[in-house]
Design an enzyme around this catalytic site. Structure first.
Site, PDB file in Angstrom:
ATOM      1  N   ARG A  94       0.857  -1.186   0.000  1.00 40.78           N
ATOM      2  CA  ARG A  94       0.000   0.000   0.000  1.00 40.78           C
ATOM      3  C   ARG A  94       0.889   1.231   0.000  1.00 40.78           C
ATOM      4  O   ARG A  94       1.457   1.602   1.023  1.00 40.78           O
ATOM      5  CB  ARG A  94      -0.911  -0.019   1.237  1.00 40.78           C
ATOM      6  N   HIS A 126      -3.595   4.694   4.631  1.00 38.61           N
ATOM      7  CA  HIS A 126      -4.810   3.859   4.600  1.00 38.61           C
ATOM      8  C   HIS A 126      -5.955   4.642   3.960  1.00 38.61           C
ATOM      9  O   HIS A 126      -6.597   4.177   3.028  1.00 38.61           O
ATOM     10  CB  HIS A 126      -5.189   3.419   6.021  1.00 38.61           C
ATOM     11  N   TYR A 146       3.699   4.704  11.596  1.00 42.30           N
ATOM     12  CA  TYR A 146       3.912   3.284  11.880  1.00 42.30           C
ATOM     13  C   TYR A 146       4.773   2.542  10.858  1.00 42.30           C
ATOM     14  O   TYR A 146       4.979   1.351  10.974  1.00 42.30           O
ATOM     15  CB  TYR A 146       2.561   2.569  12.068  1.00 42.30           C
TER      16      TYR A 146
END
Lengths: 359, 336
Positions: free
Chosen positions: A256, A260, A269
């Site tokens: 990805r 998100h 993160y």
């Protein structure tokens, strides 16, 4: 002691990170028009994606999930599906939706807070975008069961993320697809991240594809940034499914590349080094290099494609921004086929309150 | 859509409520090929309560499907089938096991039509036996109908007699939107009624006035209609004229019938097995307070289960509303 069952999981990749063939390519590579159409859809998807993010950042669209890094997989899904197959998407399938006939304006309406964004005119049987994780897997097997009950040579493609495979819905659905021999191809888009949770703590299984074997389905891994690997696996799985030979699980490995959603900040993160490495495997660049080397692509064609995609997206954005909100009474108009007597007073209340237009 | 196996002749039989459910399923499957049934143990075994007995033999495994043991899957599979134009009737073996299907029911079945602006819809029925009083094990006796009544886009239908079970289930299957069809298993075999197997549905979204009266309106649904009707008999012996209403569809609620009745009698007693807090009785009471305030001669009374976990069966009768409780509540509101 005797061995009852042994399994192995194969993985396919045809192009290296720079787009050079690693060996013989599958027959799909011979269909140049289809390969070029795939490339154009990937570029259109990426152009759309960056515009949608920009619209959100400027307050013109709601929270939006970037499709960056998924363009190859979605494009292969859209190309491999027949018009009368049914798509059971999750929420990062923009590339596939475009090929299914969902308009860019409809996609923007959906993420821009308007239910008409799911009233897809060109693919009326496709299931709507599914936000509750993996719930679409159960719908997919229901659609597949309907096809089987009616002896139809059609199939379903169901998308789910790596995080989604942790849910019971996924396990229950692949289990039913195996038990009932249903024509459902589960496309697991393993982009390494479920928001901030990495694939490594999503499951103790070495691969997600191997979960298929426990459900009585074949499981296969493909490089999700290699168009040829993905389209070959899908073409073959769908052909089997339509021929009554049952479903499959394909785990497509990608990364990805975006947050998100626009409400997320992935720098909290994950490391910039990981991201940099993932960009080196980008599937669009890989296919572009391949097309250049094979003599099917030129810088002039690239320039024209970029400018065409920008015009297409701008046109869709204008249509989206020009679309008036539905009247507030619409919130009750599609709840039931016929508004029950007991809800009529609530509809009148809304109509009276917003007689002059939406709030 | 007539299937070759259709039995078209109508016959009248004395049947129990669960037999009426079976009769309605058989009729509709024989007359509409798009009706399929699915659930746990429903095909070869005919259902743990026998509601689907004989269907597999008549219609075959493609339309009568034993599913793997996964309620969430049953709920979601039915949705997928429904979007394809089938009319699935999915059985949850007991209401106590429906909860793993709640996400599918709430987030998809109830809103598929709305979220696709009518492009797709869910003409499905979720059947589940519910309620206590049959000495069943833990988790088999709850009445949690209020959970579903709270969800927009769902119909929640509860039959209370064989005739209504037959007609309401036919209507539920033919309804183009999702219906939660809750079958009061305590009265599955309590009474028999003569039911004409003629395929005639009776309306949803409506209350049924079972008995007319002038002093008090007794309002209930499901199995507690039994005690409510018995209470009306006792009150009648005491010269109290009770009107008795079976709500029939608890959502959407037919407020008009309720308000007309309470406007006439001036008093209402609501009876339900479910616990009181946030129960459907609260919505009925609020509707009466809003719509018939000036005609009320006494506060609305509720006779309900207690706000606690359904006791295991040694104490289940102590939890369930009894005839005496209903009579006492009616006499109390009449005395005011």
């Amino acid at each position: 002691m005797k061995t009852i069952h042994e399994f192995r999981v194969d993985s396919t990749c045809y192009l290296d990170d720079q787009g050079a063939p690693l060996g013989d390519l599958p027959p799909q590579a011979e269909n140049t028009e289809r390969v070029l159409a795939a490339y154009r859809n990937m570029v259109l998807t990426r152009t759309f994606d960056s515009k949608a993010i920009a619209l959100q950042r400027t307050g013109k669209c709601g929270t939006y999930p970037s499709v960056l890094g998924h363009e190859v997989i979605g494009t292969a899904i859209g190309q491999s599906m027949a018009a009368n197959d049914v798509f059971a998407p999750y929420y990062r399938d923009q590339a596939a939706h475009i090929l299914r006939g969902v308009s860019l304006t409809e996609l923007l309406l959906y993420w821009g807070g308007d239910e008409r964004g799911s009233a897809w005119k060109n693919c009326p049987e496709d299931l709507p975008i599914s936000v509750p994780i993996a719930t679409q897997c159960c719908h997919a097997v229901g659609v597949g069961a309907a096809m089987r009950i009616r002896d139809e040579a059609r199939a379903v493609v169901c998308c789910v993320g790596d995080g989604g495979t942790s849910k019971g819905d996924f396990s229950e659905s692949i289990n039913l697809a195996g038990a009932w021999h249903l024509p459902v191809v589960f496309m697991v888009i393993n982009n390494q991240w479920a928001i901030s949770t990495p694939r490594s703590i999503q499951t103790g299984a070495e691969t997600i594809a191997q979960k298929a074997i426990g459900a009585g389905l074949p499981g296969h891994i493909v490089d999700g940034n290699d168009y040829f690997a993905v389209i070959e696996a899908l073409d073959s799985a769908l052909e089997r499914a339509r021929a009554g030979k049952g479903g499959a699980v394909i785990e497509a490995i990608t990364y990805r590349l975006g947050d998100h959603t626009t409400a997320d900040d992935a720098t909290r993160y994950r490391s910039s080094e990981d991201l940099k490495q993932a960009w080196e495997k980008d599937g669009i660049k890989r296919l572009q290099n391949y097309l250049h080397e094979a003599g099917f692509w030129t810088p002039e064609k690239e320039q024209k494609l970029q400018s065409d995609c920008k015009a297409t997206v701008d046109h869709a954005v204008q249509a989206y921004l020009a679309t008036e909100a539905e009247p507030p009474t619409a919130m009750l108009d599609y709840l039931f086929e016929t508004l029950p007597e007991s809800l009529k007073s609530q509809r009148e209340r809304i109509a009276d309150k917003y007689r002059g237009g939406a709030a | 859509m007539n299937s070759s196996t259709a039995r078209t002749e109508s016959e009248t039989r004395d049947v129990t409520l669960v037999e009426a459910v079976n009769m309605a399923l058989q009729w509709e499957m024989a007359h509409d090929d798009s009706v399929v049934v699915l659930g746990e143990d429903i095909a070869t075994n005919g259902g743990v309560f026998r509601a689907t007995a004989g269907l597999k033999e008549q219609f075959g495994f493609k339309r009568v499907m034993d599913t793997p043991l996964a309620e969430n899957l049953i709920a979601g599979t039915a949705i997928g089938m429904a979007t394809q134009g089938l009319k699935p009737v999915a059985e949850f073996q007991f209401m106590g096991f429906i909860y793993s299907g709640m996400e599918q029911i709430i987030s998809h079945a109830s809103r598929m039509r709305n979220r696709t602006r009518g492009r797709l819809h869910c003409p499905l029925v979720y059947r589940a036996p519910f309620g206590g009083g049959i000495h069943a094990p833990e988790h088999h006796s709850e009445s949690t109908e209020a959970l579903f009544a709270h969800i927009p886009g769902l119909r929640v239908v509860i039959p209370s007699s064989p005739q209504r079970a037959y007609g309401q289930l036919l209507a539920a299957i033919r309804n183009p939107d999702p219906v939660i069809f809750l079958e009061p298993k305590r009265i599955y075999r309590a009474v028999t009624q003569s039911v004409e197997n003629n395929g005639e549905a009776i309306p949803l979204d409506t209350c049924f006035t079972l008995r007319e009266g002038s002093d008090v309106t007794l309002i209930s649904w499901g199995a507690s209609m039994l005690e409510t009707l018995q209470a009306a008999d006792v009150l009648s012996e005491q010269s109290v004229s009770a009107e008795v209403i079976d709500v029939g569809t608890i959502s959407p609620l037919d407020r008009e019938t309720l308000l007309c009745s309470v406007s006439k009698t001036g008093r209402a007693v609501i009876v339900h097995e479910a616990c009181r807090n946030g129960g459907v009785g609260a919505e009925v009471a609020a509707s009466i307070a809003e719509g018939a305030y000036l005609e009320l001669k006494a506060p609305v009374a509720r006779v309900t289960g207690y706000d606690t976990v359904m006791p295991y069966y040694r104490n289940e009768q102590a939890y369930l509303p009894q005839v005496d409780d209903i009579v006492e509540a009616a006499r109390r509101v009449i005395a005011l």
